[in-house]
Design a protein around this motif. Sequence first.
Motif, mmCIF file in Angstrom:
data_model
loop_
_atom_site.group_PDB
_atom_site.id
_atom_site.type_symbol
_atom_site.label_atom_id
_atom_site.label_comp_id
_atom_site.label_asym_id
_atom_site.label_seq_id
_atom_site.Cartn_x
_atom_site.Cartn_y
_atom_site.Cartn_z
ATOM 1 N N LEU A 132 -12.231 3.094 -1.580
ATOM 2 C CA LEU A 132 -13.721 2.823 -1.493
ATOM 3 C C LEU A 132 -13.878 1.485 -1.279
ATOM 4 O O LEU A 132 -14.989 0.891 -1.305
ATOM 5 C CB LEU A 132 -14.620 3.279 -2.549
ATOM 6 C CG LEU A 132 -14.628 4.937 -2.846
ATOM 7 C CD1 LEU A 132 -15.354 5.023 -3.994
ATOM 8 C CD2 LEU A 132 -15.389 5.596 -1.701
ATOM 9 N N ARG A 133 -12.726 0.654 -1.152
ATOM 10 C CA ARG A 133 -12.707 -0.777 -0.880
ATOM 11 C C ARG A 133 -13.785 -1.293 -0.089
ATOM 12 O O ARG A 133 -14.298 -2.506 -0.180
ATOM 13 C CB ARG A 133 -11.470 -1.240 -0.776
ATOM 14 C CG ARG A 133 -11.200 -2.703 -0.343
ATOM 15 C CD ARG A 133 -9.964 -3.265 0.145
ATOM 16 N NE ARG A 133 -10.059 -4.867 -0.206
ATOM 17 C CZ ARG A 133 -8.532 -5.330 0.016
ATOM 18 N NH1 ARG A 133 -7.684 -4.852 0.157
ATOM 19 N NH2 ARG A 133 -8.625 -6.870 -0.198
ATOM 20 N N HIS A 134 -13.989 -0.709 1.293
ATOM 21 C CA HIS A 134 -15.065 -1.358 2.171
ATOM 22 C C HIS A 134 -16.423 -1.087 1.707
ATOM 23 O O HIS A 134 -17.204 -1.436 2.344
ATOM 24 C CB HIS A 134 -14.644 -0.776 3.673
ATOM 25 C CG HIS A 134 -13.240 -1.496 3.883
ATOM 26 N ND1 HIS A 134 -12.984 -2.690 4.118
ATOM 27 C CD2 HIS A 134 -12.122 -0.753 4.157
ATOM 28 C CE1 HIS A 134 -11.738 -2.818 4.481
ATOM 29 N NE2 HIS A 134 -11.372 -1.453 4.476
ATOM 30 N N ARG A 135 -16.897 -0.319 0.702
ATOM 31 C CA ARG A 135 -17.989 0.132 0.291
ATOM 32 C C ARG A 135 -18.265 -0.544 -0.813
ATOM 33 O O ARG A 135 -19.466 -0.458 -1.476
ATOM 34 C CB ARG A 135 -17.965 1.843 0.093
ATOM 35 C CG ARG A 135 -17.906 2.265 1.424
ATOM 36 C CD ARG A 135 -17.968 3.809 1.375
ATOM 37 N NE ARG A 135 -17.529 4.661 2.473
ATOM 38 C CZ ARG A 135 -18.291 5.485 3.037
ATOM 39 N NH1 ARG A 135 -19.669 5.539 2.767
ATOM 40 N NH2 ARG A 135 -17.817 6.104 4.040
ATOM 41 N N ARG A 156 -15.182 -15.424 -2.684
ATOM 42 C CA ARG A 156 -15.305 -14.071 -2.154
ATOM 43 C C ARG A 156 -15.639 -13.101 -3.312
ATOM 44 O O ARG A 156 -15.121 -12.834 -4.309
ATOM 45 C CB ARG A 156 -13.884 -13.649 -1.363
ATOM 46 C CG ARG A 156 -13.970 -14.422 -0.101
ATOM 47 C CD ARG A 156 -12.890 -13.542 0.878
ATOM 48 N NE ARG A 156 -12.004 -14.617 1.481
ATOM 49 C CZ ARG A 156 -11.258 -14.653 1.964
ATOM 50 N NH1 ARG A 156 -10.434 -13.395 1.944
ATOM 51 N NH2 ARG A 156 -10.414 -15.722 2.453
ATOM 52 N N PHE A 162 -13.917 -4.509 -6.694
ATOM 53 C CA PHE A 162 -12.754 -4.183 -6.328
ATOM 54 C C PHE A 162 -11.516 -5.118 -6.846
ATOM 55 O O PHE A 162 -10.705 -4.549 -7.486
ATOM 56 C CB PHE A 162 -12.530 -4.494 -4.729
ATOM 57 C CG PHE A 162 -11.168 -4.340 -4.306
ATOM 58 C CD1 PHE A 162 -10.456 -2.759 -4.150
ATOM 59 C CD2 PHE A 162 -10.373 -5.041 -3.955
ATOM 60 C CE1 PHE A 162 -9.421 -2.772 -3.751
ATOM 61 C CE2 PHE A 162 -9.019 -4.955 -3.538
ATOM 62 C CZ PHE A 162 -8.453 -3.739 -3.355
ATOM 63 N N ARG A 217 0.788 -1.224 -0.093
ATOM 64 C CA ARG A 217 0.010 0.088 -0.067
ATOM 65 C C ARG A 217 0.953 1.342 -0.024
ATOM 66 O O ARG A 217 0.444 2.239 -0.545
ATOM 67 C CB ARG A 217 -0.748 0.017 1.175
ATOM 68 C CG ARG A 217 -1.923 -0.933 1.098
ATOM 69 C CD ARG A 217 -2.849 -0.850 2.207
ATOM 70 N NE ARG A 217 -4.021 -2.038 2.273
ATOM 71 C CZ ARG A 217 -4.831 -2.408 3.268
ATOM 72 N NH1 ARG A 217 -4.771 -1.689 4.392
ATOM 73 N NH2 ARG A 217 -5.572 -3.380 3.053
ATOM 74 N N VAL A 260 -16.745 -7.001 -3.378
ATOM 75 C CA VAL A 260 -15.273 -7.397 -3.536
ATOM 76 C C VAL A 260 -15.208 -7.814 -4.829
ATOM 77 O O VAL A 260 -13.881 -7.474 -5.421
ATOM 78 C CB VAL A 260 -15.081 -8.878 -2.732
ATOM 79 C CG1 VAL A 260 -13.876 -9.422 -2.849
ATOM 80 C CG2 VAL A 260 -15.311 -8.551 -1.103
ATOM 81 N N THR A 280 -10.995 2.940 -6.392
ATOM 82 C CA THR A 280 -11.456 1.782 -5.654
ATOM 83 C C THR A 280 -10.974 1.184 -4.423
ATOM 84 O O THR A 280 -11.410 0.577 -3.440
ATOM 85 C CB THR A 280 -11.719 0.561 -6.775
ATOM 86 O OG1 THR A 280 -10.384 0.418 -7.080
ATOM 87 C CG2 THR A 280 -12.446 0.834 -7.852
#
Length: 186
Positions: free
Chosen positions: A107-110, A186, A116, A45, A113, A104
Amino acid sequence: MWAIGRVSGIVSLGLFTASVLLGILTRAGRPLPGLPRFGIVLIHRNVSLLASVFLILHVATLLGDSYAQLSLVDVVVPFLGSYQPFWQGLGTVAFDLVVAVVITALLRHRLPVRVFRLVHWSVYLMWPVAVLHSIGNGTDSTSAWFDILAASAATAVAAATTWRIASTLFRTTPLEKAAQAQRTTR
């Protein structure tokens, strides 16, 4: 401005190469000796963020350079530039893909999967497009040191990608197969 644009582009390409390699290691699910998986994720990251900063510096300095003749439209819409439009357009495509990945990621948690992952997988398109842009449009692309750098980066990413695909295809233990099946759902 031109020198800063050149150097920031090369640094950005090097950092994006490292980021792609770290991303492949992260998805492999195997820790490196002395570094747990979450450590690889954090380094990935941070390197990605730093690469994005250098990419923005690259674009911003070339926007202000009279030789590059970039406009804001050239940064967003590919293949419209006045200087080597094809090679510049590849840079625009790569830049647009990076922007999509960064958005993205933020905003990954919104996001679902699958959305993303699909956008994140576009890095496998962005990276070679960015390399082609640097070879076709870069001032240093005729230098031996740059050719060695680009070839080394391409070899490393190709080897890591091959390893990643092979490690997924040839999982043998029931635990590994179960983990693989769980990740794909997932």
